[in-house]
Each structure stands twice: as C-alpha cells, then as structure tokens.
Write an enzyme that holds these catalytic residues in place. Structure first.
Site, PDB file in Angstrom:
ATOM      1  CG  ASN A  13      44.453  60.258  34.479  1.00  0.00           C
ATOM      2  OD1 ASN A  13      43.390  59.878  34.975  1.00  0.00           O
ATOM      3  ND2 ASN A  13      45.491  60.602  35.218  1.00  0.00           N
ATOM      4  CG  LEU A  85      53.257  68.725  34.356  1.00  0.00           C
ATOM      5  CD1 LEU A  85      54.676  68.270  34.632  1.00  0.00           C
ATOM      6  CD2 LEU A  85      52.411  68.608  35.622  1.00  0.00           C
ATOM      7  CE  LYS A  86      54.012  76.279  27.656  1.00  0.00           C
ATOM      8  NZ  LYS A  86      55.201  76.902  28.148  1.00  0.00           N
ATOM      9  CG  LEU A  87      48.880  78.969  33.806  1.00  0.00           C
ATOM     10  CD1 LEU A  87      47.984  78.191  34.761  1.00  0.00           C
ATOM     11  CD2 LEU A  87      49.409  80.218  34.505  1.00  0.00           C
ATOM     12  CG  ASN A 102      43.648  70.021  35.548  1.00  0.00           C
ATOM     13  OD1 ASN A 102      44.402  69.293  34.904  1.00  0.00           O
ATOM     14  ND2 ASN A 102      43.966  70.456  36.766  1.00  0.00           N
ATOM     15  CG  HIS A 104      44.502  68.853  41.641  1.00  0.00           C
ATOM     16  ND1 HIS A 104      45.715  69.359  41.257  1.00  0.00           N
ATOM     17  CD2 HIS A 104      44.524  68.789  43.002  1.00  0.00           C
ATOM     18  CE1 HIS A 104      46.449  69.598  42.326  1.00  0.00           C
ATOM     19  NE2 HIS A 104      45.758  69.270  43.408  1.00  0.00           N
ATOM     20  CB  SER A 136      39.207  67.709  42.300  1.00  0.00           C
ATOM     21  OG  SER A 136      39.322  67.526  43.688  1.00  0.00           O
ATOM     22  CG  ASP A 145      45.326  72.950  40.555  1.00  0.00           C
ATOM     23  OD1 ASP A 145      45.023  72.352  39.505  1.00  0.00           O
ATOM     24  OD2 ASP A 145      46.418  72.829  41.116  1.00  0.00           O
ATOM     25  CD  GLU A 174      44.771  61.135  39.221  1.00  0.00           C
ATOM     26  OE1 GLU A 174      45.030  61.581  38.099  1.00  0.00           O
ATOM     27  OE2 GLU A 174      45.624  61.026  40.108  1.00  0.00           O
TER      28      GLU A 174
END
Ligand code: GRF
Length: 201
Positions: A13, A85-87, A102, A104, A136, A145, A174
C-alpha cells in the site's frame, strides 16, 4: 500536503501511495513510521529517499510523544495507517483528531476489531461464506476499526476457493481506494456533515 505513512510489513500500500503521489501531485510522503526495526516497507521508503522512524519504548525508538512533536514541526497534515498493526495511544489519536486514516481489508463494520488483520480477516470472510468483500478506509479513533468510514469498495468473491484468493482480490482494491482517499483529503473534499463523513466529487 505532507503525509506520514505507518507500516508494519510488506508495504504494497505504501508503494501504491508513492506511485500515485506522482500522478496526483497533491501530496508528498514525508515520513514512514513502523513499530519494527526491519520491514520490507522500510526498503521501499529508502528507495524513495524518505526518512524512516521506528516508534516505541525500546532503545533506538522514537516515542509517540516525540513523533507528534516532529509531525507538528514538519507540518504533517495526514497520517495514513497502511498495514500498521499496533494500536495508537489515545493521546496521539486525540492530537491528530480526524487526521489519521486506516485501510482495512474488509467491509467494515464487519470483520474488524482486535486480531482482525492480514489473513485472519480473509479467513473469517471465507468461513462466513460471504459473497462480497472489499476494502474500507476509515478515520482512526482509539479502538480498532471503529472510526467513521470514509470510503469503501467491494469485490465479488462468490467463486473464490481460498482466503488467499480473497486477499488477492481485495489488495487490488486497497491499492486504488487508499490513494483516492488521500487525494480527496488533500483537496479538502472529505467533510464531516451531521456526524457523517461525506466525500465530495
Ligand atoms: C493490507 O491488507 C492492509 O489492509 C492490512 O494489512 C495489509 C498490509 O499490506 N491492514 P501491505 O503491507 O500494504 O502490503
């Protein structure tokens, strides 16, 4: 418009964003950030001579606090999570309210949330026997999400034989939808009206 892209892995991406940067000529990737020291996406960034940062609490990492100061100094206007991947810490999200998006790889609000990343998403979609999936792009809030959806595109998966096949079809979407949303954001064409996100043509 200067943007920062957050990655954790392969970086396809990121590559799509960088390729579209030339086409749209409205935004510029000024920083690539990862939670890892080594990831394929960093190689892509280096090929484009973009500075890379590893964020976290370990030695040789930059803290989220220092990163946000740097972004204010660099005048970063949009943060794009592209396979990160990390919050993000609440404080960081609040500092960049409605300036973090983001991608998804499914049609939210289904098939999202903690643990729903990579092939896990496509396995869940496959097992559900869903006939469409898609991608999305949404604003980021402090949980996984759940932020407001900006744009979605769907793809027919009624004939797929495996989760990997779904992943392949969704990834193509994407690579289109994320640069499209960044371009719209740069043009000021993403508005929040009556608590709904509207993309103006
Ligand atoms: C993409 O499917 C993205 O939607 C997901 O992680 C994957 C990252 O792929 N959240 P890449 O690193 O951009 O190739």
């Amino acid at each position: 418009m200067k943007i920062a892209v957050f990655v954790s892995g392969r970086g396809s991406n990121l590559q799509a964003i960088l390729e579209s940067q030339k086409q749209f000529d409205k935004f510029e990737v000024s920083a690539v950030v990862s939670d890892k020291f080594d990831c394929a996406a960093f190689e892509i960034a280096k090929n484009f001579s973009i500075p890379t940062f590893t964020v976290g609490n370990k030695e040789r990492c930059i803290s989220f606090n220092d990163l946000s100061n740097l972004f204010f100094e660099y005048q970063i206007e949009l943060i794009v999570l592209a396979g990160f991947l990390k919050l993000l810490p609440n404080e960081f999200v609040n500092q960049f309210n409605n300036k973090i998006i983001n991608i998804h790889p499914a049609l939210l609000p289904s098939f999202g949330g903690k643990g729903m990343y990579g092939l896990n998403v496509h396995k869940a979609v496959f097992e559900s026997s869903a006939k469409v999936s898609g991608a999305s792009v949404h604003f980021v809030d402090p949980t996984y999400d759940t932020g407001k959806i900006i744009a979605q595109r769907c793809v027919d998966i009624s004939d797929v034989k495996s989760p990997e096949e779904i992943a392949e079809r969704v990834l193509k979407i994407e690579h289109q939808i994320l640069p499209y949303v960044i371009d719209k954001f740069a043009d000021g064409k993403i508005k929040i009206i009556d608590n709904r996100v509207v993309v103006i043509d």
